[in-house]
Motif scaffolding. Structure first.
Motif, mmCIF file in Angstrom:
data_model
loop_
_atom_site.group_PDB
_atom_site.id
_atom_site.type_symbol
_atom_site.label_atom_id
_atom_site.label_comp_id
_atom_site.label_asym_id
_atom_site.label_seq_id
_atom_site.Cartn_x
_atom_site.Cartn_y
_atom_site.Cartn_z
ATOM 1 N N GLU A 47 0.835 -1.206 0.000
ATOM 2 C CA GLU A 47 0.000 0.000 0.000
ATOM 3 C C GLU A 47 0.873 1.260 0.000
ATOM 4 O OE1 GLU A 47 -2.343 -3.076 2.512
ATOM 5 O OE2 GLU A 47 -0.245 -2.554 2.202
ATOM 6 N N THR A 50 2.577 1.656 -3.314
ATOM 7 C CA THR A 50 1.641 2.140 -4.333
ATOM 8 C C THR A 50 1.474 3.651 -4.231
ATOM 9 O OG1 THR A 50 0.477 0.023 -4.312
ATOM 10 C CG2 THR A 50 -0.701 1.912 -5.257
ATOM 11 N N ARG A 51 1.317 4.150 -3.016
ATOM 12 C CA ARG A 51 1.171 5.599 -2.829
ATOM 13 C C ARG A 51 2.443 6.341 -3.271
ATOM 14 N NH1 ARG A 51 -3.613 6.166 -0.443
ATOM 15 N NH2 ARG A 51 -4.345 4.581 1.013
ATOM 16 N N ASP A 85 -6.279 -6.915 -4.206
ATOM 17 C CA ASP A 85 -7.323 -6.301 -3.381
ATOM 18 C C ASP A 85 -6.785 -5.202 -2.468
ATOM 19 O OD1 ASP A 85 -9.327 -7.847 -4.513
ATOM 20 O OD2 ASP A 85 -9.094 -9.449 -3.031
ATOM 21 N N PHE A 88 -6.096 -2.073 -5.398
ATOM 22 C CA PHE A 88 -7.234 -1.549 -6.158
ATOM 23 C C PHE A 88 -7.851 -0.303 -5.523
ATOM 24 C CE2 PHE A 88 -8.954 -5.205 -9.059
ATOM 25 C CZ PHE A 88 -7.926 -4.967 -9.946
ATOM 26 N N PRO A 89 -8.149 -0.294 -4.214
ATOM 27 C CA PRO A 89 -8.752 0.915 -3.640
ATOM 28 C C PRO A 89 -7.834 2.144 -3.738
ATOM 29 C CG PRO A 89 -8.969 -0.935 -2.126
ATOM 30 C CD PRO A 89 -8.048 -1.370 -3.225
ATOM 31 N N ILE A 90 -6.533 1.937 -3.622
ATOM 32 C CA ILE A 90 -5.581 3.060 -3.710
ATOM 33 C C ILE A 90 -5.538 3.586 -5.138
ATOM 34 C CG2 ILE A 90 -3.168 3.749 -3.417
ATOM 35 C CD1 ILE A 90 -3.049 1.440 -1.263
ATOM 36 N N GLY A 92 -7.926 3.322 -7.223
ATOM 37 C CA GLY A 92 -9.227 3.956 -7.422
ATOM 38 C C GLY A 92 -9.296 5.376 -6.887
ATOM 39 N N GLU A 93 -8.578 5.653 -5.795
ATOM 40 C CA GLU A 93 -8.537 7.020 -5.257
ATOM 41 C C GLU A 93 -8.017 8.001 -6.300
ATOM 42 O OE1 GLU A 93 -6.057 6.885 -1.773
ATOM 43 O OE2 GLU A 93 -7.393 5.485 -0.737
ATOM 44 N N SER A 96 -10.321 6.633 -10.386
ATOM 45 C CA SER A 96 -11.730 6.257 -10.573
ATOM 46 C C SER A 96 -12.486 7.222 -11.486
ATOM 47 C CB SER A 96 -12.446 6.124 -9.234
ATOM 48 O OG SER A 96 -12.499 7.362 -8.571
ATOM 49 N N ARG A 99 -10.219 7.026 -15.258
ATOM 50 C CA ARG A 99 -10.494 5.750 -15.904
ATOM 51 C C ARG A 99 -9.663 5.502 -17.162
ATOM 52 N NH1 ARG A 99 -16.603 4.267 -15.347
ATOM 53 N NH2 ARG A 99 -15.710 2.487 -16.413
#
Length: 126
Positions: A47, A50-51, A85, A88-90, A92-93, A96, A99
């Protein structure tokens, strides 16, 4: 007009690449791992890596006169399917609303501590 962008990483000179290359309305950002280039350290978690990747990419794009919203293509390389998993949320921040066309691949990376690498292509919006 071609502009080369550097993070100042020693890897760029050693391996002979630029963090990003701007050519006209396009910006091609090299595969970017999770290093903190100010300290040349790698966080342990995927995480945090990724950031860091996204921050380095945003900075390179900005230096080239682009913004994250200009990203039209993204490639994500992760070292473990279990990371999907978590990242993906990171992602998406950031992406999203943008796209971009995107691909995620599970593979080995150059160093054992690397858990993710992100590469993007941007096209300046008119």
């Amino acid at each position: 007009m071609r502009k080369l962008i550097s993070t100042g990483s020693p890897f760029e000179k050693t391996a002979g690449y630029s963090r990003a290359v701007v050519q006209g309305d396009w910006c091609f950002v090299s595969g970017t791992t999770g290093y903190d280039y100010a300290t040349m350290t790698m966080p342990e978690s995927v995480e945090a890596q990724t950031r860091n990747c996204l921050a380095t990419i945003a900075k390179a794009l900005e230096e080239g006169g682009f913004v994250m919203a200009d990203v039209v293509r993204a490639h994500y390389y992760i070292t473990d399917q279990a990371h999907v998993d978590l990242v993906f949320p990171i992602l998406g921040e950031t992406f999203s609303d943008i796209r971009p066309a995107a691909t995620m691949i599970v593979c080995q990376l150059n160093k054992a501590e690397m858990k993710i690498e992100i590469e993007v292509t941007a096209l300046k919006r008119r």
